[in-house]
Design a protein around this motif. Structure first.
Motif, mmCIF file in Angstrom:
data_model
loop_
_atom_site.group_PDB
_atom_site.id
_atom_site.type_symbol
_atom_site.label_atom_id
_atom_site.label_comp_id
_atom_site.label_asym_id
_atom_site.label_seq_id
_atom_site.Cartn_x
_atom_site.Cartn_y
_atom_site.Cartn_z
ATOM 1 N N GLY A 701 53.220 61.630 68.643
ATOM 2 C CA GLY A 701 53.683 60.602 67.727
ATOM 3 C C GLY A 701 54.798 59.762 68.314
ATOM 4 N N LEU A 702 54.942 58.557 67.738
ATOM 5 C CA LEU A 702 55.966 57.607 68.144
ATOM 6 C C LEU A 702 56.767 57.193 66.923
ATOM 7 C CD1 LEU A 702 53.620 55.276 70.238
ATOM 8 C CD2 LEU A 702 55.072 57.100 71.154
ATOM 9 N N LEU A 703 58.035 56.875 67.116
ATOM 10 C CA LEU A 703 58.861 56.435 65.995
ATOM 11 C C LEU A 703 58.351 55.091 65.475
ATOM 12 C CD1 LEU A 703 62.575 57.147 67.030
ATOM 13 C CD2 LEU A 703 61.269 58.272 65.207
ATOM 14 N N PRO A 704 58.010 55.006 64.182
ATOM 15 C CA PRO A 704 57.600 53.717 63.625
ATOM 16 C C PRO A 704 58.782 52.907 63.096
ATOM 17 C CG PRO A 704 57.100 55.477 62.078
ATOM 18 C CD PRO A 704 57.768 56.125 63.266
ATOM 19 N N PHE A 705 59.969 53.231 63.584
ATOM 20 C CA PHE A 705 61.204 52.551 63.179
ATOM 21 C C PHE A 705 62.283 52.864 64.208
ATOM 22 C CE2 PHE A 705 60.762 56.559 60.840
ATOM 23 C CZ PHE A 705 61.842 57.266 61.331
ATOM 24 N N GLN A 706 63.408 52.194 64.070
ATOM 25 C CA GLN A 706 64.560 52.449 64.927
ATOM 26 C C GLN A 706 65.457 53.512 64.314
ATOM 27 O OE1 GLN A 706 66.228 48.424 64.975
ATOM 28 N NE2 GLN A 706 65.623 48.228 67.132
ATOM 29 N N MET A 707 66.077 54.322 65.174
ATOM 30 C CA MET A 707 67.145 55.224 64.758
ATOM 31 C C MET A 707 68.483 54.543 65.058
ATOM 32 S SD MET A 707 66.268 58.241 63.492
ATOM 33 C CE MET A 707 65.254 59.711 63.688
ATOM 34 N N PRO A 708 69.338 54.354 64.051
ATOM 35 C CA PRO A 708 70.586 53.610 64.271
ATOM 36 C C PRO A 708 71.583 54.387 65.120
ATOM 37 C CG PRO A 708 70.559 54.562 62.077
ATOM 38 C CD PRO A 708 69.200 54.810 62.662
ATOM 39 N N ALA A 709 72.344 53.633 65.913
ATOM 40 C CA ALA A 709 73.387 54.263 66.721
ATOM 41 C C ALA A 709 74.487 54.844 65.850
ATOM 42 C CB ALA A 709 73.968 53.243 67.699
ATOM 43 N N ASP A 710 74.776 54.171 64.727
ATOM 44 C CA ASP A 710 75.848 54.608 63.838
ATOM 45 C C ASP A 710 75.716 53.843 62.526
ATOM 46 O OD1 ASP A 710 76.855 51.981 64.401
ATOM 47 O OD2 ASP A 710 77.963 52.778 66.112
ATOM 48 N N MET A 711 76.598 54.123 61.597
ATOM 49 C CA MET A 711 76.538 53.441 60.308
ATOM 50 C C MET A 711 77.032 51.998 60.393
ATOM 51 S SD MET A 711 74.999 55.012 57.940
ATOM 52 C CE MET A 711 75.501 53.923 56.603
ATOM 53 N N ARG A 712 77.802 51.685 61.411
ATOM 54 C CA ARG A 712 78.231 50.288 61.550
ATOM 55 C C ARG A 712 77.023 49.373 61.750
ATOM 56 N NH1 ARG A 712 82.990 47.577 65.330
ATOM 57 N NH2 ARG A 712 82.459 45.405 64.814
ATOM 58 N N THR A 713 76.107 49.762 62.615
ATOM 59 C CA THR A 713 74.936 48.910 62.842
ATOM 60 C C THR A 713 74.042 48.856 61.615
ATOM 61 O OG1 THR A 713 73.200 48.350 64.429
ATOM 62 C CG2 THR A 713 73.411 50.669 63.866
ATOM 63 N N VAL A 714 74.048 49.923 60.826
ATOM 64 C CA VAL A 714 73.294 49.901 59.566
ATOM 65 C C VAL A 714 73.884 48.860 58.621
ATOM 66 C CG1 VAL A 714 72.694 51.235 57.502
ATOM 67 C CG2 VAL A 714 72.537 52.292 59.760
ATOM 68 N N GLU A 715 75.197 48.829 58.522
ATOM 69 C CA GLU A 715 75.845 47.874 57.624
ATOM 70 C C GLU A 715 75.703 46.437 58.126
ATOM 71 O OE1 GLU A 715 76.875 48.562 54.775
ATOM 72 O OE2 GLU A 715 77.802 50.539 54.678
ATOM 73 N N GLU A 716 75.659 46.253 59.433
ATOM 74 C CA GLU A 716 75.657 44.907 59.980
ATOM 75 C C GLU A 716 74.254 44.318 60.143
ATOM 76 O OE1 GLU A 716 79.877 45.088 62.486
ATOM 77 O OE2 GLU A 716 77.958 45.328 63.550
ATOM 78 N N GLN A 717 73.223 45.145 60.093
ATOM 79 C CA GLN A 717 71.863 44.615 60.198
ATOM 80 C C GLN A 717 71.515 43.834 58.932
ATOM 81 O OE1 GLN A 717 68.842 46.160 58.339
ATOM 82 N NE2 GLN A 717 70.409 47.057 57.018
ATOM 83 N N HIS A 718 70.516 42.947 59.036
ATOM 84 C CA HIS A 718 70.048 42.186 57.891
ATOM 85 C C HIS A 718 68.983 42.993 57.149
ATOM 86 C CE1 HIS A 718 72.356 38.775 58.953
ATOM 87 N NE2 HIS A 718 71.599 38.344 59.949
ATOM 88 N N GLU A 719 69.117 43.070 55.833
ATOM 89 C CA GLU A 719 68.180 43.862 55.028
ATOM 90 C C GLU A 719 66.725 43.434 55.191
ATOM 91 O OE1 GLU A 719 71.987 44.142 52.428
ATOM 92 O OE2 GLU A 719 71.155 42.832 53.983
ATOM 93 N N ASP A 720 66.483 42.170 55.543
ATOM 94 C CA ASP A 720 65.111 41.650 55.589
ATOM 95 C C ASP A 720 64.530 41.563 56.989
ATOM 96 O OD1 ASP A 720 67.085 39.649 56.063
ATOM 97 O OD2 ASP A 720 65.587 38.078 55.816
#
Length: 765
Positions: A701-720
């Protein structure tokens, strides 16, 4: 009657089902006592469903579904069409197991002494009084029980004046988890497959098609003819609690998986085909959620008032349509497109380019009529998500009772909401059991447009809805053979196919020094898992637990189990991705806050620092600014991190293998260094986990998504926007990016990674 212990169970009005065969046509099934007779014409046999002694066009199986539907719609009264537009609330079998109150002759199920497949008083009423013919089935005691219940329900429907059969439906029921309203199987008496995210992890649309084909056969054996799936929203915000029910964040992978999944569900072949790919093995697919529900602000979910807004800070609305326009509505098979579509609850903020309305997606004439109907050209059934016409509860954290009428909470009566939906282009109202408000909506329309106009509008929806019944042969035979049901559902061949799919869905994230595969017969230490008392997503209490997270007898088939780390050759730790809040906290309100808090993808306490200072969407009736910087949340399974770290400490230099069940992307930095190997799954039985760990199967299997480096990148990414986070890089230098995975030889590079990597590169230019 039959005796079960000291309880005598009574059969409820079961009648003999009769079958008659056409030499050059379908087998007809009907029940004695319903008034239906058999008409002989032109040397062929037909059911006289309306009991008038003559063959009407809608009873003539030689005609097309379109012709039959138009004839029947013209014969229906407005109140009968109104009933056809209803899609029932959740129905458990027996009713005592469900969300909604259920009685049997005025008694509880336990007091009634009836069989578990008996019809409830409420079901009998909505069939006869409100003319409901679309029924949502949740938990079922057994395949036999489900089959007998279907036959009783169809018997009552057949006895009604026009003899219109019931179109029974189900949310996904082939996964291990039954913890939410829209995942109802829980591995009971049916083949077990990975969740949708697990299918996506195979990057193999053909496997999704095979799943749909097998699941459809099991559905039809249970008397189910519509699947409220697949969920093709692209998971562009990793915090969304329905992320794991999607096909991931990539629009093209999602489109390919959706197309194959629906082809599998809807296509009948050979003798099972009636016409144009539809037939006795077909199940209608209701694809969801138009125009995409994966971009909720800050990852919040629109089941609740605090999560009503989908936002588009990256101006990326169009990509959310791709799984629909290039997948669900552009099938490879003969059926052409998904037969139904469900919009999500969300208000797609500032996306109405015509009227400027910010209303729930189903209420938007721009999103339904202009975009879906006119621009995309979709003419199938549009069914609202559940309970969007009732008044919203004052408590925005409540799921029930109350509605989710986002954007039209004020200034509309319940009937006026139905009317607005009809005028937007909606055909059906999910989770509504009462026809009265639809009849009121009809009268509103008559006053505005005249009787003839509203009659045409109602018949338009009736034809769409009826075609989905005619295509499947339900008018000829809505009954199921109970013995065949028992033999089909969860049979060895289907169970094996699901098991093999589980093996293909594992994603090996880390494998230091090729510690995996692990030779069998070694000694393994498995720590116990503690979880505190908590509430589930709908607010129901979940008791604390403390014990082994797996069946040790299954583990002992492969390894010797010891309770002493010093004696073990390696440790095996079973954890799940973090279980966070849903983005709102009553405790925060009690402390003087707005209630809005972050959603965490890490185990340790998370204090938001990088969220927006001002929210994009807002509601002055509630809280205009939903920002939450400075607030701290802790996930309910924070003990999973402690378990890994403590196990590493106790095992010293010996290997620690982590079996990780993923529901969402997560921050891996907290424990990756303590793990010798990390094997991720998306719903897998213990045997399949052991087969991979011991090398009997190789992870692919392969990841069908990205794993975030940290919560900062989660907060800074665009929801869409998909693929817009900094990804985690582990101690071996591997980036946990989209399409990453290991096998025994190392990082996987194959046709799948080439295909989707090329698409991703093209999309990002």
């Amino acid at each position: 009657m039959r005796n079960e212990g000291n309880t005598v169970k009574q059969r409820q009005n079961e009648q003999v089902i009769r079958y008659v065969n056409n030499d050059n046509g379908p087998t007809l099934g009907y029940t004695e006592g319903t008034g239906v007779k058999i008409i002989r014409q032109d040397g062929l046999l037909f059911k006289d469903l309306n009991k008038d002694g003559k063959l009407d066009p809608y009873e003539d199986w030689r005609l097309s579904p379109e012709e039959r539907a138009k004839d029947l719609a013209s014969k229906m009264s407005i109140d009968q069409i109104a009933g056809l537009m209803l899609f029932s609330k959740h129905q458990a079998i027996p009713g005592s197991k469900g969300f909604n109150p259920a009685t049997y002759d005025g008694k509880s199920f336990e007091e009634s002494a009836l069989e578990p497949y008996a019809l409830t008083d409420q079901q009998r009423q909505f069939l006869a009084k409100d003319h409901i013919r679309h029924v949502l089935v949740t938990s079922v005691e057994s395949p036999e029980c489900g089959a007998r219940w279907n036959n009783l329900l169809q018997q009552v429907a057949e006895s009604e004046p026009l003899g219109i059969p019931a179109n029974n439906s189900s949310d996904p029921r082939h996964g291990l988890d039954a913890s939410t309203e829209f995942k109802v199987g829980g591995g009971s008496h049916i083949s077990i497959w990975p969740e949708s995210m697990g299918l996506a992890a195979t990057f193999d649309p053909e496997l999704a098609r095979k799943f749909g084909e097998i699941a459809a056969k099991e559905y039809r054996a249970l008397g189910l003819s519509t699947a409220l799936s697949p969920q093709v929203d692209i998971g562009t915000d990793p915090r969304w609690f329905r992320f794991g029910m999607t096909f991931g964040e990539d629009p093209h992978l999602s489109a390919d998986m959706a197309r194959a999944y629906i082809d599998g569900f809807q296509t009948s072949e050979g003798e099972a085909e009636i016409a144009e790919g539809w037939g006795y093995d077909s199940v209608n697919a209701m694809v969801k959620h138009w125009p995409g529900g994966g971009s909720g602000e800050a990852g919040r979910d629109a089941h609740f008032g605090y999560g009503k807004y989908a936002i588009y800070p990256g101006n990326n609305f169009e990509q959310h349509l791709i799984p629909f326009t290039e997948g669900a509505f552009r099938l490879n098979g003969k059926t052409g497109q998904a037969s139904a579509v469900m919009p999500y609850y969300t208000i797609s903020w500032e996306q109405d380019k015509k009227n400027g309305e910010n209303v729930g997606n189903s209420y938007s004439s721009y999103l339904i009529h202009d975009l879906l109907r006119e621009q995309v050209g979709y003419d199938g059934v549009v069914c609202t998500d559940w309970s969007i016409t009732a008044d919203a509860p004052e408590d925005i954290t409540r799921l029930n009772p109350g509605g989710r009428c986002w954007g039209v909470e004020e200034g509309y009566t319940v009937a006026e909401r139905h009317y607005k939906l009809l005028m937007a282009g909606v055909d059906q109202f999910g989770g509504n059991n009462e026809a009265g408000p639809i009849m009121e909506a009809y009268q509103i329309g008559v006053r505005e447009h005249g009787e003839a106009y509203m009659r045409r509008r109602f018949e338009q929806s009736a034809v769409r809805l009826l075609k989905n019944l005619f295509r499947l042969g339900l008018f000829e035979n809505p009954y199921v053979d109970v013995q065949k049901t028992v033999e089909t559902v969860g049979c060895e061949a289907f169970t094996q196919a699901g098991y093999e799919a589980q093996l293909k869905a594992f994603v090996l994230l880390k494998n230091d020094n090729q510690v995996l595969p692990m030779k069998s017969n070694k000694k393994v230490y498995i720590p116990k898992r503690k979880l505190p008392a908590r509430s589930n997503w709908i607010g129901r209490p979940v008791p604390a637990s403390d014990g082994y997270p797996v069946n040790l007898d299954e583990i002992r088939r492969y390894f010797e189990v010891t309770e002493e780390p010093d004696e073990a050759d390696f440790a095996l730790v079973f954890i799940e991705s973090p279980h966070s809040t849903m983005g709102y906290s009553k405790a925060d309100v009690a402390a003087g806050g707005s209630g809005y808090v972050p959603i965490s993808l890490q185990y340790g306490p998370y204090t938001a620092e990088y969220g927006r200072d001002v929210s994009i969407a807002g509601d002055p009736r509630d809280v205009l600014n939903r920002a939450y910087n400075g607030k701290t949340v802790t996930v309910t399974n924070a003990g999973d991190l402690d378990m890994v770290l403590e196990t590493k400490q106790r095992m010293k230099e010996k290997p620690v293998i982590v079996s990780l069940t993923l529901n969402n992307p997560m921050v891996m930095a907290e424990f990756e260094g303590a793990a010798s190997a990390i094997l991720a799954n998306f719903g897998a039985v213990e045997k399949s986990i052991m087969e991979v760990i011991t090398g009997s199967a190789e992870p692919s299997g392969l990841l069908p998504f990205q794993m975030p480096a940290d919560m900062r990148t989660v907060e800074e990414q665009h929801e869409d926007v998909p693929h817009d986070m900094r990804v985690y890089v582990d101690s071996a230098g591997h980036a946990y990016d989209f399409a990453y995975g290991l096998n025994w030889s190392g990082v996987i590079q194959d046709e799948r990674t080439a295909t989707y990597g090329k698409r991703l590169s093209s999309m990002n230019k």
